[in-house]
Design a protein around this motif. Sequence first.
Motif, PDB file in Angstrom:
ATOM      1  N   HIS A 174       4.335   2.729  -7.477  1.00 53.28           N
ATOM      2  CA  HIS A 174       3.715   2.193  -6.262  1.00 53.28           C
ATOM      3  C   HIS A 174       3.989   0.695  -6.219  1.00 53.28           C
ATOM      4  N   ILE A 175       4.594   0.235  -5.137  1.00 54.51           N
ATOM      5  CA  ILE A 175       4.986  -1.174  -5.020  1.00 54.51           C
ATOM      6  C   ILE A 175       4.269  -1.779  -3.820  1.00 54.51           C
ATOM      7  N   THR A 176       3.637  -2.923  -4.027  1.00 53.75           N
ATOM      8  CA  THR A 176       2.964  -3.628  -2.945  1.00 53.75           C
ATOM      9  C   THR A 176       3.591  -4.998  -2.759  1.00 53.75           C
ATOM     10  N   ARG A 178      12.078   9.800   2.368  1.00 52.30           N
ATOM     11  CA  ARG A 178      11.159  10.616   3.147  1.00 52.30           C
ATOM     12  C   ARG A 178      10.591   9.818   4.326  1.00 52.30           C
ATOM     13  N   HIS A 179      10.002  10.525   5.281  1.00 53.41           N
ATOM     14  CA  HIS A 179       9.368   9.885   6.432  1.00 53.41           C
ATOM     15  C   HIS A 179       8.124   9.117   5.990  1.00 53.41           C
ATOM     16  N   SER A 180       7.806   8.096   6.760  1.00 54.90           N
ATOM     17  CA  SER A 180       6.644   7.259   6.456  1.00 54.90           C
ATOM     18  C   SER A 180       5.357   8.060   6.561  1.00 54.90           C
ATOM     19  N   GLU A 181       4.349   7.621   5.781  1.00 54.37           N
ATOM     20  CA  GLU A 181       3.038   8.253   5.806  1.00 54.37           C
ATOM     21  C   GLU A 181       1.966   7.210   6.096  1.00 54.37           C
ATOM     22  N   ALA A 182       1.109   7.499   7.076  1.00 58.46           N
ATOM     23  CA  ALA A 182      -0.047   6.647   7.356  1.00 58.46           C
ATOM     24  C   ALA A 182      -1.207   7.116   6.500  1.00 58.46           C
ATOM     25  N   ARG A 183      -1.872   6.185   5.823  1.00 56.78           N
ATOM     26  CA  ARG A 183      -2.997   6.535   4.963  1.00 56.78           C
ATOM     27  C   ARG A 183      -4.230   5.775   5.413  1.00 56.78           C
ATOM     28  N   ARG A 184      -5.267   6.484   5.651  1.00 60.53           N
ATOM     29  CA  ARG A 184      -6.477   5.921   6.222  1.00 60.53           C
ATOM     30  C   ARG A 184      -7.015   4.791   5.340  1.00 60.53           C
ATOM     31  N   GLY A 185      -7.237   3.629   5.976  1.00 63.50           N
ATOM     32  CA  GLY A 185      -7.841   2.502   5.284  1.00 63.50           C
ATOM     33  C   GLY A 185      -6.876   1.676   4.450  1.00 63.50           C
ATOM     34  N   ALA A 186      -5.653   2.180   4.227  1.00 64.41           N
ATOM     35  CA  ALA A 186      -4.700   1.440   3.393  1.00 64.41           C
ATOM     36  C   ALA A 186      -4.044   0.328   4.211  1.00 64.41           C
ATOM     37  N   PHE A 187      -3.556  -0.701   3.512  1.00 66.37           N
ATOM     38  CA  PHE A 187      -2.922  -1.824   4.189  1.00 66.37           C
ATOM     39  C   PHE A 187      -1.884  -2.423   3.261  1.00 66.37           C
ATOM     40  N   GLN A 188      -1.019  -3.222   3.835  1.00 62.67           N
ATOM     41  CA  GLN A 188      -0.057  -3.981   3.033  1.00 62.67           C
ATOM     42  C   GLN A 188       0.466  -5.133   3.875  1.00 62.67           C
ATOM     43  N   VAL A 236      11.716   8.320  -1.989  1.00 61.65           N
ATOM     44  CA  VAL A 236      11.029   7.066  -1.688  1.00 61.65           C
ATOM     45  C   VAL A 236      10.494   7.171  -0.266  1.00 61.65           C
ATOM     46  N   LEU A 237       9.319   6.563  -0.023  1.00 61.70           N
ATOM     47  CA  LEU A 237       8.775   6.535   1.334  1.00 61.70           C
ATOM     48  C   LEU A 237       7.918   5.289   1.531  1.00 61.70           C
ATOM     49  N   ASN A 238       7.770   4.919   2.791  1.00 62.94           N
ATOM     50  CA  ASN A 238       6.814   3.881   3.185  1.00 62.94           C
ATOM     51  C   ASN A 238       5.471   4.530   3.470  1.00 62.94           C
ATOM     52  N   SER A 239       4.400   3.879   3.033  1.00 64.16           N
ATOM     53  CA  SER A 239       3.062   4.297   3.434  1.00 64.16           C
ATOM     54  C   SER A 239       2.309   3.055   3.899  1.00 64.16           C
ATOM     55  N   SER A 240       1.139   3.251   4.431  1.00 61.73           N
ATOM     56  CA  SER A 240       0.335   2.110   4.861  1.00 61.73           C
ATOM     57  C   SER A 240      -0.062   1.238   3.690  1.00 61.73           C
ATOM     58  N   ALA A 241       0.105   1.733   2.464  1.00 65.36           N
ATOM     59  CA  ALA A 241      -0.296   0.980   1.280  1.00 65.36           C
ATOM     60  C   ALA A 241       0.881   0.340   0.561  1.00 65.36           C
ATOM     61  N   GLY A 242       2.123   0.507   1.062  1.00 63.66           N
ATOM     62  CA  GLY A 242       3.269  -0.084   0.400  1.00 63.66           C
ATOM     63  C   GLY A 242       4.432   0.876   0.345  1.00 63.66           C
ATOM     64  N   VAL A 243       5.141   0.881  -0.771  1.00 60.64           N
ATOM     65  CA  VAL A 243       6.267   1.798  -0.990  1.00 60.64           C
ATOM     66  C   VAL A 243       5.916   2.712  -2.155  1.00 60.64           C
ATOM     67  N   GLU A 244       6.132   4.018  -1.951  1.00 58.86           N
ATOM     68  CA  GLU A 244       5.869   5.029  -2.990  1.00 58.86           C
ATOM     69  C   GLU A 244       7.197   5.639  -3.431  1.00 58.86           C
ATOM     70  N   ILE A 245       7.332   5.815  -4.737  1.00 59.62           N
ATOM     71  CA  ILE A 245       8.580   6.342  -5.292  1.00 59.62           C
ATOM     72  C   ILE A 245       8.249   7.407  -6.346  1.00 59.62           C
ATOM     73  N   VAL A 298       3.940  -3.920  -9.183  1.00 60.65           N
ATOM     74  CA  VAL A 298       4.643  -2.647  -9.418  1.00 60.65           C
ATOM     75  C   VAL A 298       3.790  -1.847 -10.393  1.00 60.65           C
ATOM     76  N   GLU A 299       3.273  -0.718  -9.918  1.00 60.79           N
ATOM     77  CA  GLU A 299       2.457   0.158 -10.759  1.00 60.79           C
ATOM     78  C   GLU A 299       3.298   1.396 -11.118  1.00 60.79           C
ATOM     79  N   VAL A 300       3.414   1.646 -12.390  1.00 57.96           N
ATOM     80  CA  VAL A 300       4.241   2.754 -12.873  1.00 57.96           C
ATOM     81  C   VAL A 300       3.382   3.683 -13.728  1.00 57.96           C
ATOM     82  N   ARG A 301       3.462   4.970 -13.462  1.00 56.97           N
ATOM     83  CA  ARG A 301       2.773   5.938 -14.332  1.00 56.97           C
ATOM     84  C   ARG A 301       3.691   7.140 -14.599  1.00 56.97           C
ATOM     85  N   GLU A 302       3.555   7.653 -15.784  1.00 54.89           N
ATOM     86  CA  GLU A 302       4.344   8.830 -16.167  1.00 54.89           C
ATOM     87  C   GLU A 302       3.756  10.065 -15.497  1.00 54.89           C
TER      88      GLU A 302
END
Length: 770
Positions: free
Chosen positions: A14-16, A97-107, A41-50, A79-83
């Motif tokens: 997760h990258i912000t 992937r297509h972007s995802e809107a997430r309630r309450g998230a921001f960046q 990889v995709l864009n979300s309202s909270a940043g980039v998810e991979i 940059v948050e990384v988890r196994e």
Amino acid sequence: MTMNEMACAARRIHITGVVQGVGFRPFVYNLANRLDLSGWVLNSSAGVEIEAVGPVAALEAFVARLQSEAPPLARIERVEVRETRPPSPRPAGFVIRHSEARRGAFQPISPDISICDDCQRELFDPADRRCGYPFINCTNCGPRFTIIRDVPYDRPLTTMAPFPMCPDCQAEYDDPADRRFHAQPNACPVCGPHVWLASPESRVPDLGLGLQTLRELLADGAIAAIKGLGGFHLACDATNDAALARLRERKGRVDKPFALMSFDLAAVEAYCEVDEAERALLTARERPIVLLRARPGGPISPLVAPGNRCLGVMLPYTPLHYLLLAPPFLPALVMTSGNYAEEPLAIDNDEALERLAGLADVFLLHDRDIHARCDDSVTRVFAGAELPLRRSRGYAPYPVHLPFSLPQLLAVGGELKNTFCLTRDRYAFLSQHIGDMENYETLCFFEQMVEQLARIFRVAPEIIACDMHPGYLSTRYAQGSTLSVVPVQHHHAHIAACMAEHGLSGERPVIGVAFDGTGYGTDGAIWGGEFLVADYAHFRRAAHLQYVPLPGGDAAIRRPYRIALAHLWAAGIDWQADLAPVAAAPPAELPVLARQLAQGLNTAPTSSVGRLFDAVSALAGVCQVASYEAQAAIELEVLAEEGERGAYPFAVGEAIDPAPLIHAVVADRRQGVPPGVIAARFHNGLAAMVRDVAARLRQETGLDEVALSGGVFQNVALLAAVVPLLREAGFTVYTHRLVPPNDGGISLGQAVIAGVRHGAGTTPQAAFLP
């Protein structure tokens, strides 16, 4: 199970930061393919998810290179990384992937960025399909903030939504290997916005003919209204006295300097002195207006900046600017805000045609809507580093990172040079320059932007912070809300803003030096020459300039001769006719002013250093009547002789008396000392006084950190005198680098103070350091 599957691992990342609209997903896609990783990889309202799947060594290289090789416009914050358990079987390939809107998230979102070198080359390449197209852009440049309606940053949520892409543009947009992959403003002459020239008599729809006609009109002395990224500019030939006189008359702008735009550095260097730090600022992707020293005898009309040795200059930042200014053409165009004095910028075509009809002879219009007004940023260089004066296009709304988390709140700023600030977690989102909050139109703009930025950054304020001045429109706005209101003293906000941008924790107070023109004090007087012992929650007024009566209150600010007369009166110096401010005052006004001062009628006590600058400027014969804010101080600063080492004295105590300085200025003036020498001795004396008072406060408190803030510290002549003196005396000195020292930065200080007090459960009335 194959050996390849046995060696596989998986990571969720997760990258912000500013990682949307800057080419980050195609960068991730191509990097993953080079390392033979699978996933998405995709864009979300909270940043980039991979999600990345592959050998451990490749995954480690992938995570490292995400940061070391990121696209030029990206600003990675975390940059948050988890196994995770690798999927079985391993997915084939890596996808976006297509972007995802997430309630309450921001960046954070990117500011508008100037045209990049690649797009500029294509703009002038006859073989390129976008040659001469004024909306050329890619993921590395172009509009962002001014076209975004909401996040995530995708085309349907921008003002480019009405322009469906043609097959060629769509192919670029869909190709992860193309630098226009998911460039939301992507367009071309076939499918994108268009430009046309309009006048009361005609309309020229052809771009080439329209630009050529406009260039000829400007060369003949016409005034044009030109639609840009964040609003309209008014443009005219910067070498044409008659055009400039006409623009000043129409705009009602008597002396305030105009900004200039030239095609390139070579053109600027023909009329300004430019050092390396200034070159870097001029050519930076933010493309601010940079204050530069004018070369004597250059081609620029003196009517661009009357009484000022400095010129505010910027380079083109849109393709349209480059097409308009391309050689052979004029050395420079005036590019000033498309508005009447104190009104917001015009941004809509119909609005501009109506509001600017009395200002412009011709209009260069386009059909890409501007969603957010955004004026040009203004900056200058001090000691090789940037000193912002107006933080707007190219910078806003990128956040200031705070040294600690704050609740969600809104700080509404002050009256002049207004900005507001929204906070969430460790982000402080400062708005673009709103302007002087002195009319209904600006208040409406303010309210619109509060709503927009709160929506984009998903901030639901719990608290609202404001200035203590009861008459400010921003204060009344705060008091009319249903939120918990936290009034913040003006100069405390200045110091807190400087502390916050430097990441100070606030666990240890600083000596705050807050010098400006006007700030409402806790005693109801006008403060402006303040030494505070301050942390974020508390402050103590440890020393200040002695009060001098301001005859007529705010009306005196436009008449520096009045302020000089008040300082003469306070210093016990007779108003003799040989003194410049006495000669400048209308004869009938002198007895009225004398009676006001003697009896305290319609006078306001002020400790303002800004007003002291006005007084010295008038006494030195520099400026008696000001047509714009701080004119007297600005004209005094540019006159200061750099080699002069003399310094005028103050009587230093808890109340710092400027009377000795006033006596010395009068004596020098009567002996024929040039204004430039007087100006230098004043700056040097003020700097020495700051050092001496800071040294006394260090003895009392043990504090050795000094924060300099307030509009007076826009003055690089003063900074160049005071910072070395403080450092030589063993102080750590903090000056502004991210937000302006003037009132454009106080919303940040208000926000931090209100947030800290809210957390500490203290109240403003009790917030004073012992």
